[in-house]
Design a protein around this motif. Structure first.
Motif, PDB file in Angstrom:
ATOM      1  N   UNK A 491       0.821  -1.218   0.000  1.00  0.00           N
ATOM      2  CA  UNK A 491       0.000   0.000   0.000  1.00  0.00           C
ATOM      3  C   UNK A 491       0.853   1.264   0.000  1.00  0.00           C
ATOM      4  N   UNK A 492       2.132   1.132   0.364  1.00  0.00           N
ATOM      5  CA  UNK A 492       3.005   2.315   0.366  1.00  0.00           C
ATOM      6  C   UNK A 492       3.307   2.812  -1.046  1.00  0.00           C
ATOM      7  N   UNK A 493       3.043   1.986  -2.047  1.00  0.00           N
ATOM      8  CA  UNK A 493       3.327   2.401  -3.427  1.00  0.00           C
ATOM      9  C   UNK A 493       2.079   2.366  -4.310  1.00  0.00           C
ATOM     10  N   UNK A 494       0.917   2.398  -3.670  1.00  0.00           N
ATOM     11  CA  UNK A 494      -0.326   2.465  -4.448  1.00  0.00           C
ATOM     12  C   UNK A 494      -0.374   3.797  -5.201  1.00  0.00           C
ATOM     13  N   UNK A 495      -0.697   3.733  -6.461  1.00  0.00           N
ATOM     14  CA  UNK A 495      -0.766   4.896  -7.359  1.00  0.00           C
ATOM     15  C   UNK A 495       0.612   5.530  -7.535  1.00  0.00           C
ATOM     16  N   UNK A 496       0.698   6.372  -8.550  1.00  0.00           N
ATOM     17  CA  UNK A 496       1.973   6.991  -8.927  1.00  0.00           C
ATOM     18  C   UNK A 496       1.723   8.477  -9.160  1.00  0.00           C
ATOM     19  N   UNK A 497       2.490   9.348  -8.537  1.00  0.00           N
ATOM     20  CA  UNK A 497       2.251  10.796  -8.680  1.00  0.00           C
ATOM     21  C   UNK A 497       2.431  11.320 -10.099  1.00  0.00           C
ATOM     22  N   UNK A 565      -2.081  -7.767  -9.692  1.00  0.00           N
ATOM     23  CA  UNK A 565      -1.522  -7.260 -10.946  1.00  0.00           C
ATOM     24  C   UNK A 565      -1.860  -5.783 -11.171  1.00  0.00           C
ATOM     25  N   UNK A 566      -3.036  -5.338 -10.649  1.00  0.00           N
ATOM     26  CA  UNK A 566      -3.480  -3.970 -10.953  1.00  0.00           C
ATOM     27  C   UNK A 566      -3.752  -3.122  -9.713  1.00  0.00           C
ATOM     28  N   UNK A 567      -3.618  -3.675  -8.524  1.00  0.00           N
ATOM     29  CA  UNK A 567      -4.069  -2.948  -7.349  1.00  0.00           C
ATOM     30  C   UNK A 567      -3.238  -1.700  -7.052  1.00  0.00           C
ATOM     31  N   UNK A 568      -2.084  -1.560  -7.714  1.00  0.00           N
ATOM     32  CA  UNK A 568      -1.314  -0.324  -7.562  1.00  0.00           C
ATOM     33  C   UNK A 568      -1.822   0.753  -8.505  1.00  0.00           C
ATOM     34  N   UNK A 569      -2.806   0.410  -9.384  1.00  0.00           N
ATOM     35  CA  UNK A 569      -3.306   1.357 -10.372  1.00  0.00           C
ATOM     36  C   UNK A 569      -4.796   1.670 -10.210  1.00  0.00           C
ATOM     37  N   UNK A 570      -5.504   0.923  -9.402  1.00  0.00           N
ATOM     38  CA  UNK A 570      -6.937   1.153  -9.251  1.00  0.00           C
ATOM     39  C   UNK A 570      -7.333   0.848  -7.808  1.00  0.00           C
ATOM     40  N   UNK A 571      -8.043   1.782  -7.168  1.00  0.00           N
ATOM     41  CA  UNK A 571      -8.415   1.611  -5.760  1.00  0.00           C
ATOM     42  C   UNK A 571      -9.879   1.988  -5.568  1.00  0.00           C
ATOM     43  N   UNK A 572     -10.488   1.336  -4.595  1.00  0.00           N
ATOM     44  CA  UNK A 572     -11.817   1.735  -4.123  1.00  0.00           C
ATOM     45  C   UNK A 572     -11.670   2.191  -2.683  1.00  0.00           C
ATOM     46  N   UNK A 573     -12.167   3.413  -2.395  1.00  0.00           N
ATOM     47  CA  UNK A 573     -12.058   3.988  -1.055  1.00  0.00           C
ATOM     48  C   UNK A 573     -13.417   3.947  -0.370  1.00  0.00           C
ATOM     49  N   UNK A 574     -13.546   3.218   0.740  1.00  0.00           N
ATOM     50  CA  UNK A 574     -14.835   3.180   1.447  1.00  0.00           C
ATOM     51  C   UNK A 574     -15.112   4.489   2.185  1.00  0.00           C
ATOM     52  N   UNK A 575     -16.388   4.670   2.496  1.00  0.00           N
ATOM     53  CA  UNK A 575     -16.876   5.774   3.336  1.00  0.00           C
ATOM     54  C   UNK A 575     -16.622   7.146   2.708  1.00  0.00           C
ATOM     55  N   UNK A 576     -17.051   7.261   1.468  1.00  0.00           N
ATOM     56  CA  UNK A 576     -16.965   8.530   0.736  1.00  0.00           C
ATOM     57  C   UNK A 576     -17.728   9.608   1.493  1.00  0.00           C
ATOM     58  N   UNK A 577     -17.047  10.721   1.790  1.00  0.00           N
ATOM     59  CA  UNK A 577     -17.692  11.835   2.485  1.00  0.00           C
ATOM     60  C   UNK A 577     -16.996  13.134   2.100  1.00  0.00           C
ATOM     61  N   UNK A 578     -17.401  14.220   2.739  1.00  0.00           N
ATOM     62  CA  UNK A 578     -16.857  15.535   2.398  1.00  0.00           C
ATOM     63  C   UNK A 578     -15.351  15.583   2.663  1.00  0.00           C
ATOM     64  N   UNK A 579     -14.900  14.941   3.729  1.00  0.00           N
ATOM     65  CA  UNK A 579     -13.465  14.972   4.055  1.00  0.00           C
ATOM     66  C   UNK A 579     -12.647  14.323   2.943  1.00  0.00           C
ATOM     67  N   UNK A 580     -13.105  13.173   2.446  1.00  0.00           N
ATOM     68  CA  UNK A 580     -12.403  12.517   1.350  1.00  0.00           C
ATOM     69  C   UNK A 580     -12.406  13.386   0.097  1.00  0.00           C
ATOM     70  N   UNK A 581     -13.529  14.056  -0.130  1.00  0.00           N
ATOM     71  CA  UNK A 581     -13.674  14.858  -1.347  1.00  0.00           C
ATOM     72  C   UNK A 581     -12.652  15.983  -1.415  1.00  0.00           C
ATOM     73  N   UNK A 582     -12.175  16.446  -0.272  1.00  0.00           N
ATOM     74  CA  UNK A 582     -11.261  17.593  -0.272  1.00  0.00           C
ATOM     75  C   UNK A 582      -9.947  17.330  -1.001  1.00  0.00           C
ATOM     76  N   UNK A 583      -9.501  16.094  -1.013  1.00  0.00           N
ATOM     77  CA  UNK A 583      -8.304  15.779  -1.800  1.00  0.00           C
ATOM     78  C   UNK A 583      -8.667  15.105  -3.117  1.00  0.00           C
TER      79      UNK A 583
END
Length: 868
Positions: A491-497, A565-583
């Motif tokens: 999880x430390x390398x999920x997604x790429x900037x 194979x793909x989990x570093x490129x696609x994620x699902x984030x639970x508990x979508x709310x206003x705080x998550x939306x800010x980033x």
């Protein structure tokens, strides 16, 4: 050990920093960055631990630390300056104070949910977020609005995932004393209380909590009070948590109890009585019944007169593009509750008729809340231009004989509250370049002067901030699913900037098609793992607890994201709310939306992405249908209406993949793409040195054109001028001189409705057109009309003309009024006028008769029409 009772003790602040309490309880802090920065500066660690909740933060600061802060001159000065700034904001004249006397002195805005901040979790999705933005924009513009809603003991729900990726719901109980709320109290200090009678001699009582949303008070009714029995205390337990009688009682409390709460607030605060009542969706429709009850009881009006008076000053907004989304109850349920004495003096059969589906295809046993809302409001609107078209068609049964375009439902396209949803880094850029604050509607076009490199670097910072947040959330989610720390190094390398980041976050009903992207899993994998043009996806959303089809969509998606194979490129984030939306909104380069057209009423999430420089990739539905211009994103082509559901999904998924492969990803990476392969999990990528100039030009165009267009300030301006002012003028006219106009309109309406079945167009003559008619020729029309006792001034007789289709239906129509030129006696008149032929091709006309009265907002209002 478990506590038998829990309550929150509020902090007593030293006098020199006592204004912190007001700064914490006025929710302006949720969109005012300097106030949030002030709290953070007092103790950054505690501020983070409190999840950036000022009330919780102040409760966490020790008495010793508070005393130290109160003795620090610099802190005291900053607190005083912030308090003075808030006071100026609350009192200074704003945009609204410069309007004419026609503007209403007070507007009541009723909604079942309000999404203002995650600290006050009283929202489930778009409807609540929109209502919160409506209040915030009203505050910034100085619109004298009062919000009315319910205080839910557990809000909506918190979402997590099981090990097998099934949505799980929890309902943490909220303590009102720990929220930024104050209890409305009588002069003697006792809580103000409203009550409604219930069947079987029971009573529903409610307290009234007040949240300060900047200048706007929000009144929230709470049934969890000592005077109620156990069942009544649970009426406000959860947002959209129950059905049947439970939901009905919530809506009775919101509508009828909400009007009573307003009256209590008026009495205790001295604010003017609302001149306009705005019903945000059908859930709050019972407010109209309570207003009728008041008028019958206090002004001695009859039903028709009270209905005419109440309708004149009521606005109804529908957010629902599908009949299945409307609350419907059995008429027997409604009758059962009103027989308990909810509206003494109001005929129950008349109440039932308001919600009756008395039109072709309707269910005579059902009471429809949206139908009642439309019948109780003289002005109604959808929330985007396309949604207005859909609404006019969906509710056309209430106006038989009228073309869909004539159905009296307008539209005001939703907007988003820019100071809430724009990232501070973007706002700094806008403010710096425009020279004004976000509250003063900056000149967004100044973004064209920002150097490409500076804007691209900013987008990179926002993407990196999102990825940092995503990694933290993904790790937390997996731990809740039962994973051990030793399993989670990845999880430390999920997604790429450095990789094109696409966002998709919204509620998960089936029509929003969360899993359309999975239609061809291999093609999606190829996009995620492309060597030179990789993409990455951040996905979030909640399914209603009772919607197993939506939960299955989440499960299918999460199982795909779990693939190593793909989990570093696609994620699902639970508990979508206003705080998550800010980033999430600022950090995504592209915002994806692929609903079944035209089932998205508006869809404001894409607007929030746009004001942060994100580009939209969307089906032409909701707001995107009217604001897509070819350079602010991409339109996903839709299948024609003849396609089956399976074919439609196949066609539109293929179109989505092709856009990503051939246009979106190549344009993001510019000429060269990435310098390293992006396929391996954890591999880092670097962009080539050239800037993607076309992409950056699209960002600038998006900010410059959509920034002002999607703002909630623009939306409020539209509501004020198109709906609130006309409603206030009509309401004043209806109530003047002891309701003389309302009484006259009710009597006139009764006369017209009774006479209408016998009214007829007996014969039509026309002369003046040669055998070879040409554009500019004049057609003289002469109509013989039997008004059956109505006066010629009671009606508008018109010639409607336009293109005649093969079925003889007219399209693209215009009309001209025919004037009464001869009284033939016995209620028969001759009406004449001229039609100028203004087009080539097939041309046709007809004559029709409609009611006409100065008290009507639309000639279609009564649903009466007679054609030749």
């Amino acid at each position: 050990m478990k506590a038998i009772r829990r309550f929150t003790v509020r902090t007593v602040l030293p006098e020199s920093i006592a204004p912190l309490a007001r700064l914490a309880t006025n929710l302006r802090w949720s969109w005012h960055l300097p106030t949030r920065e002030l709290f953070a500066s007092l103790d950054q660690q505690l501020w983070d631990e409190s999840a950036h909740d000022p009330v919780s933060f102040l409760g966490s600061v020790s008495r010793e630390q508070l005393q130290q802060l109160s003795e620090d001159p610099a802190v005291v000065q900053r607190v005083q300056e912030a308090a003075e700034g808030l006071q100026r904001y609350l009192e200074e004249p704003r945009w609204y104070q410069g309007l004419s006397e026609d503007a209403p002195k007070c507007i009541a805005y009723f909604s079942p949910e309000f999404g203002i901040t995650e600290v006050l979790p009283q929202y489930s999705g778009g409807l609540g977020i929109l209502a919160g933005d409506h209040l915030k924009a009203a505050s910034d513009l100085g619109v004298p609005l009062i919000g009315v809603g319910l205080l839910y003991q557990a809000g909506y729900f918190k979402q997590s995932l099981s090990r097998d990726a099934w949505q799980q719901e929890t309902y943490p109980v909220l303590d009102p004393d720990g929220l930024p709320l104050t209890l409305l109290r009588e002069a003697d200090g006792s809580p103000a209380l409203i009550s409604l009678p219930l069947p079987d001699g029971r009573e529903l009582q409610a307290w009234i909590w007040r949240a300060d949303v900047g200048r706007v008070p929000l009144l929230l009714l709470d049934s969890n009070v000592p005077g109620n029995d156990d069942a009544a205390r649970l009426i406000t337990d959860r947002l959209y948590g129950g059905g049947g009688d439970h939901r009905l009682q919530q809506e009775l409390l919101l509508g009828m109890g909400g009007v009573k709460a307003l009256r209590a607030y008026q009495r205790l605060s001295g604010v003017p009585a609302p001149e306009v009542f705005h019903t945000n969706e059908g859930h709050a429709g019972f407010l109209g019944i309570e207003r009728i009850r008041e008028l019958i009881e206090s002004k001695q009006l009859n039903w028709d007169e009270a209905l005419a008076a109440g309708r004149a000053s009521t606005v109804f907004t529908t957010h629902t593009p599908v009949p299945a989304g409307i609350d419907r109850f059995q008429k027997a349920q409604i009758q059962h509750f009103f027989e308990a004495g909810l509206a003494p003096g109001v005929p129950i059969e008349n109440i039932l008729s308001l919600g009756s589906e008395s039109y072709e295809g309707g269910d005579p046993a059902v009471f429809n809340m949206a139908v009642m809302g439309l019948r109780l409001a003289q002005r109604a609107n959808g929330v985007a231009k396309l949604h207005g078209v859909v609404s006019r068609e969906m509710f056309s049964g209430l106006w038989p004989g009228f073309d869909h375009a004539e159905v009296p439902i307008s539209s005001v396209t939703n907007g988003v509250h820019v100071p809430t949803w724009v990232d501070p880094k973007v706002s700094e850029l806008v403010i710096e370049r425009s020279g004004g604050s976000l509250l003063d509607q900056p000149d967004w076009s100044k973004v064209y002067h920002v150097p490409d490199a500076e804007l691209w670097a900013l987008r990179g910072e926002l993407r990196a901030a999102l990825i940092e947040d995503v990694r933290r959330r993904v790790r937390a989610s997996w731990k809740k699913r039962g994973a051990a720390d030793a399993e989670l190094a990845w999880t430390d390398s999920v997604l790429d900037p450095q990789v094109l980041t696409i966002g998709f976050a919204r509620r998960v009903p089936t029509y929003k098609r969360l899993t359309l992207m999975l239609r061809d899993p291999d093609r999606l994998k190829a996009l995620l793992l492309n060597d030179t043009h990789p993409i990455q996806l951040v996905i979030a959303g909640k399914s209603h607890p009772a919607d197993d089809a939506g939960k299955k969509m989440i499960q299918d998606l999460v199982r795909f994201t779990d693939d190593p194979e793909v989990r570093h490129r696609i994620v699902f984030l639970p508990n979508y709310d206003i705080a998550m939306a800010r980033t999430l909104f600022p950090g995504c380069d592209v915002w994806l939306n692929n609903p079944l057209r035209p089932l998205e009423a508006c869809g404001t999430s894409g607007m929030k992405a746009a004001i942060n420089g994100g580009l939209n990739l969307s089906v032409l539905d909701g707001w995107w249908d009217e604001m897509y211009d070819g350079e602010n994103g991409w339109a996903i082509p839709t299948a024609n209406n003849g396609a089956s559901a399976e074919e439609r999904d196949d066609i539109e998924a293929a179109a989505l993949y092709e856009l990503l492969e051939t246009q979106v990803a190549p344009r993001f990476y510019g000429e060269g793409g990435t310098t390293e392969a992006a396929g391996a999990a954890g591999a880092s990528t670097e962009l080539v040195s050239e800037l993607p100039t076309h992409w950056i030009s699209m960002i600038k165009h998006t900010l410059a054109t959509l920034g002002p267009a999607v703002s909630a300030e623009r939306m409020l301006d539209d509501y004020v001028h198109k709906l609130y002012e006309p409603a206030a003028i009509a309401g004043r006219a209806a109530t003047a001189d002891d309701f003389a106009a309302a009484r006259a309109l009710a009597a006139w309406k009764s006369k017209v409705v009774a006479a209408w079945p016998a009214l007829s167009v007996e014969h039509v003559d026309s002369v003046g057109v040669s055998d070879n008619p040409q554009i500019g020729d004049t057609l003289a029309v002469r109509a013989y009309v039997n008004l059956d006792g109505l006066a010629s001034s009671d009606v508008r007789v018109e010639a409607a003309f336009g293109k005649a289709l093969d079925t003889d239906e007219l399209s693209d129509t215009k009309s001209v009024a025919l004037q009464p030129t001869e009284d033939l006696g016995n209620g028969r008149y001759v009406f004449t006028g001229e039609v100028v032929i203004d087009r080539s091709g097939s041309f046709g006309y007809t004559v029709r008769v409609l009611p006409e009265h100065s008290g009507l907002a639309s000639r279609a209002e009564l649903g009466l029409i007679t054609s030749a």
